[in-house]
Structures are given as structure tokens and as C-alpha cells.
Design a protein around this motif. Structure first.
Motif, PDB file in Angstrom:
ATOM      1  N   LEU A  20       0.832  -1.198   0.000  1.00  0.00           N
ATOM      2  CA  LEU A  20       0.000   0.000   0.000  1.00  0.00           C
ATOM      3  C   LEU A  20       0.873   1.258   0.000  1.00  0.00           C
ATOM      4  O   LEU A  20       0.589   2.219  -0.697  1.00  0.00           O
ATOM      5  CB  LEU A  20      -0.921  -0.001   1.224  1.00  0.00           C
ATOM      6  N   SER A  21       1.960   1.207   0.773  1.00  0.00           N
ATOM      7  CA  SER A  21       2.819   2.391   0.838  1.00  0.00           C
ATOM      8  C   SER A  21       3.538   2.659  -0.484  1.00  0.00           C
ATOM      9  O   SER A  21       3.849   3.799  -0.795  1.00  0.00           O
ATOM     10  CB  SER A  21       3.833   2.253   1.969  1.00  0.00           C
ATOM     11  N   SER A  22       3.793   1.627  -1.268  1.00  0.00           N
ATOM     12  CA  SER A  22       4.452   1.857  -2.554  1.00  0.00           C
ATOM     13  C   SER A  22       3.478   2.436  -3.577  1.00  0.00           C
ATOM     14  O   SER A  22       3.887   3.096  -4.519  1.00  0.00           O
ATOM     15  CB  SER A  22       5.059   0.566  -3.091  1.00  0.00           C
ATOM     16  N   MET A  23       2.184   2.182  -3.385  1.00  0.00           N
ATOM     17  CA  MET A  23       1.188   2.681  -4.316  1.00  0.00           C
ATOM     18  C   MET A  23       0.728   4.094  -3.964  1.00  0.00           C
ATOM     19  O   MET A  23       0.212   4.813  -4.808  1.00  0.00           O
ATOM     20  CB  MET A  23      -0.019   1.741  -4.360  1.00  0.00           C
ATOM     21  N   LEU A  24       0.906   4.516  -2.710  1.00  0.00           N
ATOM     22  CA  LEU A  24       0.450   5.836  -2.270  1.00  0.00           C
ATOM     23  C   LEU A  24       1.565   6.864  -2.397  1.00  0.00           C
ATOM     24  O   LEU A  24       2.747   6.537  -2.434  1.00  0.00           O
ATOM     25  CB  LEU A  24      -0.032   5.785  -0.830  1.00  0.00           C
ATOM     26  N   ASP A  25       1.188   8.094  -2.391  1.00  0.00           N
ATOM     27  CA  ASP A  25       2.135   9.201  -2.410  1.00  0.00           C
ATOM     28  C   ASP A  25       2.898   9.221  -1.080  1.00  0.00           C
ATOM     29  O   ASP A  25       2.339   8.945  -0.024  1.00  0.00           O
ATOM     30  CB  ASP A  25       1.359  10.510  -2.618  1.00  0.00           C
ATOM     31  N   GLN A  26       4.168   9.542  -1.125  1.00  0.00           N
ATOM     32  CA  GLN A  26       5.008   9.521   0.074  1.00  0.00           C
ATOM     33  C   GLN A  26       4.529  10.516   1.131  1.00  0.00           C
ATOM     34  O   GLN A  26       4.629  10.258   2.317  1.00  0.00           O
ATOM     35  CB  GLN A  26       6.468   9.792  -0.302  1.00  0.00           C
ATOM     36  N   ASP A  27       4.010  11.666   0.706  1.00  0.00           N
ATOM     37  CA  ASP A  27       3.491  12.645   1.660  1.00  0.00           C
ATOM     38  C   ASP A  27       2.290  12.084   2.408  1.00  0.00           C
ATOM     39  O   ASP A  27       2.152  12.276   3.617  1.00  0.00           O
ATOM     40  CB  ASP A  27       3.090  13.934   0.954  1.00  0.00           C
ATOM     41  N   VAL A  29       1.671   8.916   2.936  1.00  0.00           N
ATOM     42  CA  VAL A  29       2.166   7.874   3.836  1.00  0.00           C
ATOM     43  C   VAL A  29       2.722   8.510   5.113  1.00  0.00           C
ATOM     44  O   VAL A  29       2.462   8.035   6.223  1.00  0.00           O
ATOM     45  CB  VAL A  29       3.242   7.013   3.135  1.00  0.00           C
ATOM     46  N   ALA A  30       3.448   9.595   4.966  1.00  0.00           N
ATOM     47  CA  ALA A  30       4.011  10.288   6.123  1.00  0.00           C
ATOM     48  C   ALA A  30       2.893  10.833   7.017  1.00  0.00           C
ATOM     49  O   ALA A  30       2.967  10.745   8.246  1.00  0.00           O
ATOM     50  CB  ALA A  30       4.933  11.409   5.676  1.00  0.00           C
ATOM     51  N   GLN A  31       1.852  11.394   6.400  1.00  0.00           N
ATOM     52  CA  GLN A  31       0.719  11.911   7.173  1.00  0.00           C
ATOM     53  C   GLN A  31       0.028  10.785   7.935  1.00  0.00           C
ATOM     54  O   GLN A  31      -0.335  10.939   9.105  1.00  0.00           O
ATOM     55  CB  GLN A  31      -0.288  12.594   6.253  1.00  0.00           C
ATOM     56  N   LEU A  32      -0.156   9.655   7.276  1.00  0.00           N
ATOM     57  CA  LEU A  32      -0.806   8.516   7.937  1.00  0.00           C
ATOM     58  C   LEU A  32       0.026   7.997   9.104  1.00  0.00           C
ATOM     59  O   LEU A  32      -0.509   7.653  10.156  1.00  0.00           O
ATOM     60  CB  LEU A  32      -1.077   7.395   6.925  1.00  0.00           C
ATOM     61  N   LYS A  33       1.343   7.954   8.921  1.00  0.00           N
ATOM     62  CA  LYS A  33       2.221   7.493  10.002  1.00  0.00           C
ATOM     63  C   LYS A  33       2.192   8.464  11.176  1.00  0.00           C
ATOM     64  O   LYS A  33       2.175   8.051  12.338  1.00  0.00           O
ATOM     65  CB  LYS A  33       3.642   7.317   9.491  1.00  0.00           C
ATOM     66  N   ASN A  34       2.156   9.760  10.886  1.00  0.00           N
ATOM     67  CA  ASN A  34       2.065  10.756  11.954  1.00  0.00           C
ATOM     68  C   ASN A  34       0.750  10.627  12.709  1.00  0.00           C
ATOM     69  O   ASN A  34       0.714  10.716  13.937  1.00  0.00           O
ATOM     70  CB  ASN A  34       2.217  12.166  11.398  1.00  0.00           C
TER      71      ASN A  34
END
Length: 82
Positions: A20-27, A29-34
Motif C-alpha cells: 500500500l505504501s508503494s502505491m500511495l504518495d510519500q506525503d 504515507v508520512a501523514q498517515l504514520k504521523n
């Protein structure tokens, strides 16, 4: 009759694992992790507050016990100390 045997052929190419993280935009992914970190911190603080509340309640109950209640809860055998 001859039975047809199906043989597994080894994969010559290694397929990339799609995550999922490779398919999503890195920004994103960072927001979701935060957000995940924030939610975990909130949950931890709620647990700590609940634990503190339970400790306070136990302390109040212990404070309000009578001598007879304290003596009955004591695990020592006082007959040995006479």
C-alpha cells in the motif's frame, strides 16, 4: 491410461511485492504514520490516566477502611506473634 502430471515451473522473474505504501504518495504515507503516532500517544495517555484514577480510588478505599477490615485482610497469622 497415463495420468497428466502438472509440474510447477520455477518462477524465473521475481515479482515486486506491491504494498500500500508503494502505491500511495510519500506525503500521504508520512501523514498517515504521523496520525498513527498521535493516536497511539492518545491511547497511551488515556491508559495512564485510567490507571492513575484506579490507583487514587484504591488509595481512598484503603484510607476509609476500619481497623477490623484491615486486620481481616492481613495475611499474617498474629497468633504466632503472641
Amino acid at each position: 491410461m497415463k495420468k497428466n502430471k502438472i509440474r510447477m515451473q520455477p518462477a524465473g522473474k521475481k515479482e515486486e511485492k506491491l504494498t500500500l505504501s508503494s502505491m500511495l504518495d510519500q506525503d500521504l504515507v508520512a501523514q498517515l504514520k504521523n496520525k498513527q503516532k498521535e493516536l497511539m500517544q492518545e491511547e497511551q495517555s488515556k491508559r495512564e490516566a485510567e490507571e492513575q484514577k484506579k490507583k487514587e480510588e484504591r488509595r481512598r478505599e484503603e484510607k476509609n477502611k476500619t481497623f477490623a477490615e484491615l486486620l481481616s485482610e492481613d495475611k499474617q497469622d498474629w497468633h504466632n506473634f503472641k
